[in-house]
Scaffold this motif. Structure first.
Motif, PDB file in Angstrom:
ATOM      1  N   GLN A 362     -50.312 -99.625  14.690  1.00  0.00           N
ATOM      2  CA  GLN A 362     -50.289-101.080  14.883  1.00  0.00           C
ATOM      3  C   GLN A 362     -51.255-101.761  13.932  1.00  0.00           C
ATOM      4  N   TRP A 363     -50.944-103.006  13.633  1.00  0.00           N
ATOM      5  CA  TRP A 363     -51.806-103.841  12.800  1.00  0.00           C
ATOM      6  C   TRP A 363     -51.591-105.280  13.225  1.00  0.00           C
ATOM      7  N   ASN A 364     -52.678-106.052  13.278  1.00  0.00           N
ATOM      8  CA  ASN A 364     -52.524-107.496  13.518  1.00  0.00           C
ATOM      9  C   ASN A 364     -53.658-108.256  12.868  1.00  0.00           C
ATOM     10  N   GLN A 365     -53.340-109.472  12.509  1.00  0.00           N
ATOM     11  CA  GLN A 365     -54.306-110.371  11.874  1.00  0.00           C
ATOM     12  C   GLN A 365     -54.192-111.729  12.538  1.00  0.00           C
ATOM     13  N   ALA A 366     -55.330-112.238  13.017  1.00  0.00           N
ATOM     14  CA  ALA A 366     -55.356-113.512  13.737  1.00  0.00           C
ATOM     15  C   ALA A 366     -56.159-114.541  12.954  1.00  0.00           C
ATOM     16  N   HIS A 367     -55.623-115.754  12.863  1.00  0.00           N
ATOM     17  CA  HIS A 367     -56.299-116.884  12.219  1.00  0.00           C
ATOM     18  C   HIS A 367     -56.565-117.935  13.288  1.00  0.00           C
ATOM     19  N   TYR A 368     -57.809-118.416  13.364  1.00  0.00           N
ATOM     20  CA  TYR A 368     -58.187-119.440  14.339  1.00  0.00           C
ATOM     21  C   TYR A 368     -58.141-120.810  13.663  1.00  0.00           C
ATOM     22  N   GLN A 369     -57.281-121.683  14.199  1.00  0.00           N
ATOM     23  CA  GLN A 369     -57.105-123.003  13.621  1.00  0.00           C
ATOM     24  C   GLN A 369     -58.298-123.903  13.945  1.00  0.00           C
ATOM     25  N   GLY A 370     -58.761-124.628  12.934  1.00  0.00           N
ATOM     26  CA  GLY A 370     -59.865-125.564  13.107  1.00  0.00           C
ATOM     27  C   GLY A 370     -61.213-125.009  12.691  1.00  0.00           C
ATOM     28  N   SER A 373     -62.571-118.681  10.745  1.00  0.00           N
ATOM     29  CA  SER A 373     -62.793-117.416  11.440  1.00  0.00           C
ATOM     30  C   SER A 373     -61.493-116.630  11.504  1.00  0.00           C
ATOM     31  N   GLU A 374     -61.582-115.334  11.226  1.00  0.00           N
ATOM     32  CA  GLU A 374     -60.422-114.472  11.260  1.00  0.00           C
ATOM     33  C   GLU A 374     -60.744-113.194  12.029  1.00  0.00           C
ATOM     34  N   GLU A 375     -59.704-112.593  12.546  1.00  0.00           N
ATOM     35  CA  GLU A 375     -59.850-111.334  13.268  1.00  0.00           C
ATOM     36  C   GLU A 375     -58.742-110.392  12.819  1.00  0.00           C
ATOM     37  N   GLN A 376     -59.110-109.152  12.554  1.00  0.00           N
ATOM     38  CA  GLN A 376     -58.128-108.179  12.098  1.00  0.00           C
ATOM     39  C   GLN A 376     -58.381-106.850  12.784  1.00  0.00           C
ATOM     40  N   SER A 377     -57.303-106.163  13.150  1.00  0.00           N
ATOM     41  CA  SER A 377     -57.437-104.850  13.766  1.00  0.00           C
ATOM     42  C   SER A 377     -56.265-103.972  13.370  1.00  0.00           C
ATOM     43  N   TRP A 378     -56.522-102.694  13.339  1.00  0.00           N
ATOM     44  CA  TRP A 378     -55.458-101.729  13.085  1.00  0.00           C
ATOM     45  C   TRP A 378     -55.808-100.424  13.794  1.00  0.00           C
ATOM     46  N   GLY A 379     -54.785 -99.662  14.093  1.00  0.00           N
ATOM     47  CA  GLY A 379     -55.036 -98.425  14.818  1.00  0.00           C
ATOM     48  C   GLY A 379     -53.799 -97.553  14.860  1.00  0.00           C
ATOM     49  N   PHE A 380     -53.971 -96.385  15.449  1.00  0.00           N
ATOM     50  CA  PHE A 380     -52.863 -95.445  15.584  1.00  0.00           C
ATOM     51  C   PHE A 380     -53.121 -94.542  16.783  1.00  0.00           C
ATOM     52  N   GLY A 381     -52.104 -93.855  17.200  1.00  0.00           N
ATOM     53  CA  GLY A 381     -52.241 -92.956  18.338  1.00  0.00           C
ATOM     54  C   GLY A 381     -51.198 -91.856  18.276  1.00  0.00           C
ATOM     55  N   ALA A 382     -51.426 -90.813  19.046  1.00  0.00           N
ATOM     56  CA  ALA A 382     -50.495 -89.688  19.129  1.00  0.00           C
ATOM     57  C   ALA A 382     -50.575 -89.101  20.525  1.00  0.00           C
ATOM     58  N   THR A 403     -61.591-102.801  14.805  1.00  0.00           N
ATOM     59  CA  THR A 403     -61.541-104.249  14.972  1.00  0.00           C
ATOM     60  C   THR A 403     -62.583-104.908  14.088  1.00  0.00           C
ATOM     61  N   GLU A 404     -62.162-105.929  13.345  1.00  0.00           N
ATOM     62  CA  GLU A 404     -63.061-106.704  12.483  1.00  0.00           C
ATOM     63  C   GLU A 404     -62.905-108.178  12.829  1.00  0.00           C
ATOM     64  N   LYS A 405     -63.988-108.796  13.294  1.00  0.00           N
ATOM     65  CA  LYS A 405     -63.966-110.207  13.663  1.00  0.00           C
ATOM     66  C   LYS A 405     -65.207-110.879  13.103  1.00  0.00           C
ATOM     67  N   THR A 406     -64.982-111.814  12.194  1.00  0.00           N
ATOM     68  CA  THR A 406     -66.121-112.501  11.570  1.00  0.00           C
ATOM     69  C   THR A 406     -66.827-113.382  12.600  1.00  0.00           C
ATOM     70  N   PRO A 407     -68.174-113.416  12.539  1.00  0.00           N
ATOM     71  CA  PRO A 407     -69.070-112.701  11.619  1.00  0.00           C
ATOM     72  C   PRO A 407     -69.603-111.380  12.190  1.00  0.00           C
ATOM     73  N   ALA A 408     -69.037-110.890  13.306  1.00  0.00           N
ATOM     74  CA  ALA A 408     -69.527-109.671  13.951  1.00  0.00           C
ATOM     75  C   ALA A 408     -69.164-108.447  13.103  1.00  0.00           C
ATOM     76  N   PRO A 409     -69.959-107.387  13.184  1.00  0.00           N
ATOM     77  CA  PRO A 409     -69.644-106.166  12.441  1.00  0.00           C
ATOM     78  C   PRO A 409     -68.406-105.476  13.013  1.00  0.00           C
ATOM     79  N   ALA A 410     -67.773-104.657  12.203  1.00  0.00           N
ATOM     80  CA  ALA A 410     -66.570-103.942  12.628  1.00  0.00           C
ATOM     81  C   ALA A 410     -66.922-102.882  13.663  1.00  0.00           C
ATOM     82  N   THR A 411     -65.990-102.608  14.560  1.00  0.00           N
ATOM     83  CA  THR A 411     -66.167-101.574  15.579  1.00  0.00           C
ATOM     84  C   THR A 411     -64.993-100.608  15.532  1.00  0.00           C
TER      85      THR A 411
END
Length: 424
Positions: A362-370, A373-382, A403-411
């Motif tokens: 999975q992958w998703n990218q979120a844009h916050y209007q106004g 700030s952006e948020e992006q995450s990707w992952g996989f599973g089995a 997960t990467e969400k500005t300005p917080a560090p990635a987790t």
């Protein structure tokens, strides 16, 4: 010789008696075929039958088909915050009642997720209920309806919450949709209407203080229509339009105004179905969000959509999807809406009747209007399912999410679970 002649005489006498018309009031056990003394030949043969056995109005031997399952899993999870791994026990109960009728069918389902962490905290991850069905008015017209209810609570250790959050808010949501479709020859028209409600509880912190989330409570209404045209057998061109109204209970604490809005969306695309082997759908459109308060800026976005299902044989299934959604901004300060582009893919492979392998990405990218700030995450599973017997499966899964969400560090989140699933 005398015996043979006697038998012939008796047979002739019987035939003579049967050939004579019955007199008034005369009883003939086998009937004379004149439709006057045979009850099954009287009345309307389509609805009257004196000697027929009545059949029940349903098509199955039991009123409902019942499917149930209970998954019990144990796992270890590291959410990437530096607090170390947590050990969890998870219960996943589910039950569904289904019934097929002459003109359609309906179903009712209930499922849940209950989590217990070894250090002592318990959480009801979700309890979901659904009910719906369809009814054919005639060969060309179908009515559908479905209602959903869900009570959920996120893991407070997730990336969407601060490190001092002890308990995430309980979220109650319910929605319903009704629709009707009509076959118009080469055209097919479907219309729909929906309504929903979402309510948030309080957030609890480590010092037992709380914060109110009433500003996230919303009521939604929507209408939509889809018109398809069959270009060739299996290939359909379509247009889909909708309008959704979202009303907030109170004003945003950061913008000090209510974020009520109307979102209009239109898409055009193609759907192709090649027997049971391959199905493809792609669409492109435009969405426009009109914020009711004049101090807020409206915005528009390009809407992408795609879906593919490939099943070359009974052992392999590949699916993929690309979606675009416009939703509320949540707790993000200063934002008026959230625009998310998401892609996902799954594969299932049946090695033999006892073993099934699974994988997803999975992958998703979120844009916050106004706000910027952006948020992006990707992952996989089995994962894998092993059929221990007719009613029991052994399961094992691994998942990774970054997960990467500005300005917080990635987790980076890792989770491993193993367990057993009992089912009907």
């Amino acid at each position: 010789m005398r015996t043979r002649r006697t038998g012939i005489a008796v047979s002739a006498m019987a035939l003579t008696l049967l050939s004579v018309p019955a007199g008034a009031g005369e009883f003939v056990p086998v009937g004379d075929g004149s439709a006057t003394n045979n009850a099954d030949l009287l009345g309307n043969p389509a609805i009257d039958c004196a000697n027929c056995t009545a059949t029940p109005p349903y098509e199955t031997d039991t009123p409902f088909d019942i499917d149930w399952s209970l998954g019990l899993r144990g796992g270890i999870r590291d959410d990437g915050t530096g607090n170390g791994p947590t050990y969890q026990l998870i219960a996943l109960p589910s039950v569904t009642l289904k019934q097929q009728t002459i003109r359609g069918g309906y179903d009712v389902g209930l499922s849940g997720e209950l989590t217990y962490e070894v250090e002592g905290s318990a959480r009801i991850g979700s309890i979901s209920g659904t009910a719906g069905g369809e009814y054919k008015l005639d060969a060309l017209t179908t009515l559908t309806g479905r209602g959903n209810f869900k009570a959920s609570q996120d893991d407070p250790g997730g990336p969407d919450y601060d490190s001092n959050v002890a308990a995430a808010p309980v979220v109650l949501s319910g929605d319903g949709e009704i629709g009707a479709s009509r076959d118009l020859g080469a055209f097919n028209l479907a219309v729909r209407g929906s309504a929903g409600r979402e309510v948030y509880g309080e957030t609890v912190y480590d010092d037992n203080s709380t914060s109110d989330n009433t500003f996230q409570n919303t009521t939604a209404y929507g209408v939509g229509a889809r018109l398809g045209y069959e270009l060739t057998p299996g290939l359909v061109a379509f247009i889909d339009t909708e309008a959704d109204y979202l009303a907030y209970d109170v004003a945003s604490p950061s913008l000090l105004v209510k974020l009520d809005n109307v979102t209009y969306a239109g898409r055009a695309g193609l759907n192709a179905r090649f027997n049971e082997t391959l199905e493809l759908e792609g669409s492109l459109g435009l969405g426009y969000t009109d914020l009711i308060d004049e101090t807020l800026d409206d915005f528009s976005a390009v809407l992408y959509g795609a879906r593919a299902v490939f099943k070359p044989d009974e052992t392999l299934t590949l699916t993929g999807a690309l979606t675009t959604t416009i939703s509320q901004p949540g707790t993000t300060s200063g934002a008026t809406a959230k625009l998310t582009y998401a892609a996902s893919g799954q594969v299932e492979y049946l090695v033999n009747p006892w073993l099934k392998l699974r994988a997803d990405a999975q992958w998703n990218q979120a844009h916050y209007q106004g706000i910027d700030s952006e948020e992006q995450s990707w992952g996989f599973g089995a994962g894998a399912d092993y059929l221990l017997n007719e009613r029991t499966d052994l399961t094992a899964d691994y998942s990774f999410l970054r997960t990467e969400k500005t300005p917080a560090p990635a987790t980076d989140e890792h989770q491993v679970t193993v367990g057993v699933k009992f089912h009907r």
